[in-house]
Scaffold this active site. Structure first.
Site, PDB file in Angstrom:
ATOM      1  N   GLY A  22       0.190   9.799  -4.467  1.00 52.56           N
ATOM      2  CA  GLY A  22       0.246   8.425  -4.083  1.00 52.56           C
ATOM      3  C   GLY A  22      -1.335   8.314  -3.524  1.00 52.56           C
ATOM      4  N   ASN A  23      -1.757   7.405  -3.142  1.00 57.34           N
ATOM      5  CA  ASN A  23      -3.456   7.318  -2.617  1.00 57.34           C
ATOM      6  C   ASN A  23      -2.820   7.012  -0.927  1.00 57.34           C
ATOM      7  OD1 ASN A  23      -3.672   4.624  -3.144  1.00 57.34           O
ATOM      8  ND2 ASN A  23      -3.052   4.793  -4.598  1.00 57.34           N
ATOM      9  N   ARG A  24      -4.838   6.587  -0.690  1.00 56.76           N
ATOM     10  CA  ARG A  24      -4.258   5.893   0.855  1.00 56.76           C
ATOM     11  C   ARG A  24      -4.852   4.636   0.929  1.00 56.76           C
ATOM     12  NH1 ARG A  24      -5.481  10.364   4.500  1.00 56.76           N
ATOM     13  NH2 ARG A  24      -6.433  12.083   3.690  1.00 56.76           N
TER      14      ARG A  24
END
Ligand code: CTP
Ligand code: CA
Length: 239
Positions: free
Chosen positions: A33-35
């Site tokens: 995932g990412n932020r």
């Protein structure tokens, strides 16, 4: 109360916004995932609805707290998880949208296969995860517009989080990115400790069709959203 004061310059426009960050499954309990929190995308959807637009918000893993910003009678929220789901949703909506804003952080890669059962060290150490490249959704939407698969005058807006600290280097990357994707506007945000991901405040510059900076804004994500719609409104929207 503020929304009552908003200009209704987007009344009757159909707008598609993506927000949040995709999650690509590794196994039933893990993902890549990412932020991205989805705050900027939610604020963009809200600002458009306040200005009269009918908005579809494709929300990739956006928390209920962030989605509360987008609770509005003219916003329909469509939750998605993976890049493939986001792609399906955006393609369906973009076919009839006057403006498309891709604020979501779409994973560039996904695990080649998601394990059906949770990976366990009992099966030995995991040494690598094979990755496949995901489709570039924004570039695909631009290609479909060129092929006549979008309303006349559709405006396409991309977002890019760039970590280069030199402003001119950042702009240069953004110019190339805008052209490569075939979109009208590219909003660049400086992803650092003070701005961008997981933050309340943001700072962006918007690169226009001729490669110049057509707008710059910093402040709350709501203020940045207003600046974005002002920049879109300068372009001719619709037939
Ligand atoms: N985007 C997309 N599909 C992808 C990757 C990105 O639609 N698979 C969109 C994003 O939503 C954003 C824009 O493209 O609006 C720019 O994203 P960015 O990650 O900056 O672009 P990339 O082409 O992936 O470049 P980079 O290699 O720098 O990540
Ligand atoms: Ca990327």
């Amino acid at each position: 109360a503020l929304s009552l004061l908003a200009p209704q310059d987007l009344a009757g426009r159909r707008i598609a916004v993506s927000a949040g960050g995709t999650r690509e499954p590794i196994d039933p309990v893990r993902y890549l995932g990412n932020r991205s929190s989805g705050r900027q995308g939610a604020a963009i959807a809200r600002a458009a609805a306040d200005r009269g637009a009918e908005v579809d918000l494709v929300a990739a893993n956006v928390s209920a707290e962030v989605l509360a910003v987008a609770r509005h009678p003219r916003i329909r929220i469509r939750p998605v998880g993976t890049a493939a789901q986001l792609s399906d949703a955006m393609k369906a909506i973009a076919a009839t949208a006057d403006v498309v804003v891709m604020a979501a952080a779409v994973a560039d890669y996904r695990p080649a296969e998601a394990a059906e059962q949770k990976l366990t060290k009992e099966d030995g150490p995991l040494e690598r995860i094979e990755l496949l490249e995901n489709e570039d959704v924004l570039a695909a939407l631009a290609a479909s517009r060129r092929a006549g698969g979008a309303p006349d005058g559709q405006v396409l807006v991309g977002f890019a989080a760039e970590t280069a600290t030199d402003p001119e280097a950042r702009r240069e990357r953004a110019r190339r990115k805008r052209e490569r994707k075939g979109v009208d506007l590219l909003a660049v945000n400086l992803a650092d400790a003070e701005n961008g991901f997981e933050r309340t405040d943001n700072a962006i510059e918007i690169i226009g069709p001729d490669g110049s900076v057509v707008a710059a804004a910093s402040g709350t994500k709501g203020e940045v959203a207003t600046a974005l719609w002002d920049a879109v409104a300068v372009l001719r929207i619709g037939p």
